[in-house]
Scaffold this motif. Structure first.
Motif, PDB file in Angstrom:
ATOM      1  N   CYS A  52       9.164 -77.165  69.080  1.00  0.00           N
ATOM      2  CA  CYS A  52       8.299 -76.165  69.702  1.00  0.00           C
ATOM      3  C   CYS A  52       9.045 -75.328  70.733  1.00  0.00           C
ATOM      4  O   CYS A  52       9.076 -74.087  70.660  1.00  0.00           O
ATOM      5  N   SER A 165      -1.618 -77.520  68.475  1.00  0.00           N
ATOM      6  CA  SER A 165      -1.402 -76.430  69.422  1.00  0.00           C
ATOM      7  C   SER A 165       0.055 -75.971  69.408  1.00  0.00           C
ATOM      8  O   SER A 165       0.346 -74.775  69.554  1.00  0.00           O
ATOM      9  N   VAL A 167       2.120 -76.135  66.770  1.00  0.00           N
ATOM     10  CA  VAL A 167       2.301 -75.376  65.526  1.00  0.00           C
ATOM     11  C   VAL A 167       1.695 -73.981  65.672  1.00  0.00           C
ATOM     12  O   VAL A 167       2.296 -72.982  65.250  1.00  0.00           O
ATOM     13  N   ALA A 168       0.508 -73.907  66.299  1.00  0.00           N
ATOM     14  CA  ALA A 168      -0.155 -72.618  66.491  1.00  0.00           C
ATOM     15  C   ALA A 168       0.693 -71.693  67.358  1.00  0.00           C
ATOM     16  O   ALA A 168       0.815 -70.492  67.075  1.00  0.00           O
ATOM     17  N   ILE A 170       3.980 -71.771  67.732  1.00  0.00           N
ATOM     18  CA  ILE A 170       5.144 -71.344  66.947  1.00  0.00           C
ATOM     19  C   ILE A 170       4.753 -70.231  65.983  1.00  0.00           C
ATOM     20  O   ILE A 170       5.470 -69.232  65.839  1.00  0.00           O
ATOM     21  N   VAL A 171       3.608 -70.397  65.320  1.00  0.00           N
ATOM     22  CA  VAL A 171       3.140 -69.402  64.351  1.00  0.00           C
ATOM     23  C   VAL A 171       2.857 -68.062  65.035  1.00  0.00           C
ATOM     24  O   VAL A 171       3.237 -66.996  64.524  1.00  0.00           O
ATOM     25  N   VAL A 172       2.197 -68.104  66.179  1.00  0.00           N
ATOM     26  CA  VAL A 172       1.854 -66.868  66.895  1.00  0.00           C
ATOM     27  C   VAL A 172       3.114 -66.132  67.350  1.00  0.00           C
ATOM     28  O   VAL A 172       3.249 -64.919  67.140  1.00  0.00           O
ATOM     29  N   ALA A 174       6.080 -66.499  66.164  1.00  0.00           N
ATOM     30  CA  ALA A 174       6.804 -66.067  64.957  1.00  0.00           C
ATOM     31  C   ALA A 174       6.201 -64.780  64.395  1.00  0.00           C
ATOM     32  O   ALA A 174       6.936 -63.864  63.995  1.00  0.00           O
ATOM     33  N   ALA A 175       4.871 -64.708  64.370  1.00  0.00           N
ATOM     34  CA  ALA A 175       4.202 -63.515  63.849  1.00  0.00           C
ATOM     35  C   ALA A 175       4.529 -62.289  64.706  1.00  0.00           C
ATOM     36  O   ALA A 175       4.816 -61.202  64.178  1.00  0.00           O
ATOM     37  N   CYS A 221       9.229 -65.209  75.942  1.00  0.00           N
ATOM     38  CA  CYS A 221       9.401 -66.421  75.129  1.00  0.00           C
ATOM     39  C   CYS A 221       9.900 -67.593  75.981  1.00  0.00           C
ATOM     40  O   CYS A 221       9.491 -68.739  75.776  1.00  0.00           O
ATOM     41  N   SER A 268      14.207 -65.552  60.997  1.00  0.00           N
ATOM     42  CA  SER A 268      14.141 -66.867  60.351  1.00  0.00           C
ATOM     43  C   SER A 268      15.247 -67.798  60.841  1.00  0.00           C
ATOM     44  O   SER A 268      15.106 -69.023  60.752  1.00  0.00           O
ATOM     45  N   LEU A 271      13.832 -70.228  63.405  1.00  0.00           N
ATOM     46  CA  LEU A 271      12.981 -71.302  62.882  1.00  0.00           C
ATOM     47  C   LEU A 271      13.798 -72.327  62.102  1.00  0.00           C
ATOM     48  O   LEU A 271      13.692 -73.537  62.350  1.00  0.00           O
TER      49      LEU A 271
END
Length: 319
Positions: A52, A165, A167-168, A170-172, A174-175, A221, A268, A271
């Motif tokens: 994370c 939370s 994972v969420a 990281i996804v946010v 990343a988006a 970040c 990428s 990640l």
């Protein structure tokens, strides 16, 4: 003709093939060596806790490394932000206020790092060394003022400790990173600066503006990463953040990020590299490898990645 095309394609995608192949290899090898322990529910949570922070900070660092720059003040900044978040939250009873405070400081530091380097004509590494010294000193002063080796946060941070939370988050991030990198001028221009800054300027691009924006996003970040690190540890002290600057660089390189930046840079890398680095470290621990040998193994891998993927006619080191 076909062989020529294959060689060209292989050369162009060598970094990506090595990064994805490295991740797959780590998963296979350590799944066997750990006798399945790598995939236990407890260890998966440990993996995500590690990934994370690395992934969030690394995605911000992608914009800096794309320009051929690097920032060695990351660890010291994380340490100070964790301490300030705890102190402000404990004093006000508001975790939100604590986070907003470090977010503002991180954005300002990002602006300074990007703007001052350009105005004074200094390499980015010089300003990051300056910030590293400043933040390192502030971290020590805070702990001396507190008169203890560590301070604990009183606010409830359970919502930031769950795997969901993390994972969420990281996804946010990343988006947002992919959107900025692929669908806004920022991504194109930071790659252009890394490929050839002079040519980018001659095309009418205000490189100063985009450098500052890139560093500001990096600061954001770092602040988010500091929040999740605080939630994971529940405390901060003199050693908080130590080693993160090097870890972030290693993670990006493992993900296929060239130190010279340019058009081969990609989000990428953050990640893939973060997952590879954390699985490598965690897998070596589960396999019973001694700490001293772990450093040697990671150093050899680090050197190999640089030699294979980061070579350039005019050098491989960042500006």
């Amino acid at each position: 003709m076909g062989k020529g095309l294959n060689k060209t394609w292989l050369k162009a995608h060598l970094g990506s093939l090595l990064s994805y192949g490295g991740l797959v290899l780590c998963i296979i090898v350590f799944s066997i060596l750990s006798q399945g322990g790598l995939w236990s529910a407890y260890n998966i949570r440990i993996l995500f806790q590690g990934v994370c922070v690395y992934a969030i900070v690394s995605m911000g660092a992608v914009f800096i490394y794309s320009m051929g720059y690097m920032d060695i003040s990351v660890g010291a900044q994380i340490g100070v932000y964790c301490l300030l978040c705890i102190l402000i939250s404990n004093a006000t009873g508001s975790l939100l206020l604590g986070f907003l405070s470090i977010l503002c400081i991180a954005l300002v530091c990002g602006l300074i790092n990007g703007y001052v380097a350009v105005m004074l004509g200094l390499p980015s590494i010089v300003t990051s060394i300056f910030l590293n010294s400043i933040f390192g000193g502030v971290q020590m002063l805070i702990m001396e003022w507190q008169g203890t080796n560590s301070i604990s946060i009183e606010a409830d941070m359970s919502m930031f400790k769950g795997t969901g939370s993390m994972v969420a988050a990281i996804v946010v991030i990343a988006a947002i990173s992919v959107y900025l990198y692929k669908f806004t001028p920022l991504g194109k221009y930071v790659q252009g600066i890394g490929a050839n800054e002079t040519a980018t300027k001659l095309c009418g691009v205000s490189t100063t503006k985009w450098k500052v924006i890139a560093y500001a996003f990096f600061g954001l970040c770092i602040a988010v990463g500091a929040l999740f690190l605080t939630a994971r540890t529940g405390a901060a002290g003199k050693g908080t953040g130590t080693g993160y600057a090097m870890d972030i660089m290693v993670a990006l390189l493992l993900g296929g990020m060239p130190l010279s930046g340019g058009m081969r840079s990609k989000v990428s890398s953050a990640l893939i590299g973060s997952f590879t680095y954390v699985i490598l470290t965690n897998g070596l621990t589960l396999a019973g490898v001694e700490t001293s040998y772990m450093y040697v193994i990671k150093a050899v891998i680090f050197l190999a990645i640089i030699v294979i993927t980061c070579r350039k006619k005019d050098g491989i080191l960042p500006r």
